[in-house]
Design an enzyme around this catalytic site. Structure first.
Site, PDB file in Angstrom:
ATOM      1  N   ASN A 119      28.591  37.996 -34.957  1.00  0.00           N
ATOM      2  CA  ASN A 119      28.053  37.762 -33.480  1.00  0.00           C
ATOM      3  C   ASN A 119      26.902  38.631 -33.291  1.00  0.00           C
ATOM      4  O   ASN A 119      26.738  39.588 -33.707  1.00  0.00           O
ATOM      5  CB  ASN A 119      29.427  38.187 -32.722  1.00  0.00           C
TER       6      ASN A 119
ATOM      7  N   HIS B 102      28.124  43.746 -37.990  1.00  0.00           N
ATOM      8  CA  HIS B 102      29.111  43.771 -38.690  1.00  0.00           C
ATOM      9  C   HIS B 102      29.518  42.383 -39.015  1.00  0.00           C
ATOM     10  O   HIS B 102      29.327  41.531 -38.546  1.00  0.00           O
ATOM     11  CB  HIS B 102      30.420  44.542 -38.067  1.00  0.00           C
TER      12      HIS B 102
END
Length: 114
Positions: free
Chosen positions: A87, A100
């Site tokens: 994201n 991440h």
């Protein structure tokens, strides 16, 4: 720069259920899993968002994907399938500003994801 929760995990100041580690990447179970298997793979250096990738740090992205591939084989989901997601910023759903890679497996994934 204020440390993120991931920085604190890397510094071992906050415990995490670590399932993967090498010289460049750490993988740990998500505390709010969205699938039976939900692991976050992070680089061991802070790169805030996908927009902050550049020629000097792009290798970390490749290493995160290789770590996810190795983990998929290790936990036996490589053949049945899994999802990897990143994201970026608020509208993309990013809540921790340390890139991440979400690794999700153990159930049928739906599309669109939402």
């Amino acid at each position: 720069m204020e440390p993120t929760i991931f920085d604190l995990i890397l510094q071992k100041e906050i415990p995490a259920d670590i399932v993967y580690e090498d010289a460049h990447v750490l993988g740990f179970k998500d505390v709010n899993p969205q699938a039976p298997i939900h692991v976050l793979f992070i680089p061991k250096v802070r790169i805030a968002t996908h927009n902050d990738l550049d020629a000097d740090n792009i290798d970390y992205l490749s290493r995160m994907h290789l770590a996810a591939k190795e983990y998929a084989a290790e936990v036996g989901v490589a053949d049945e399938g899994y999802r990897v997601v990143m994201n970026c910023n608020g509208h993309g759903g990013q809540t921790v500003y340390h890139i991440h890679l979400h690794f999700l497996a153990g159930r049928q994934m739906l599309w669109p994801p939402g």
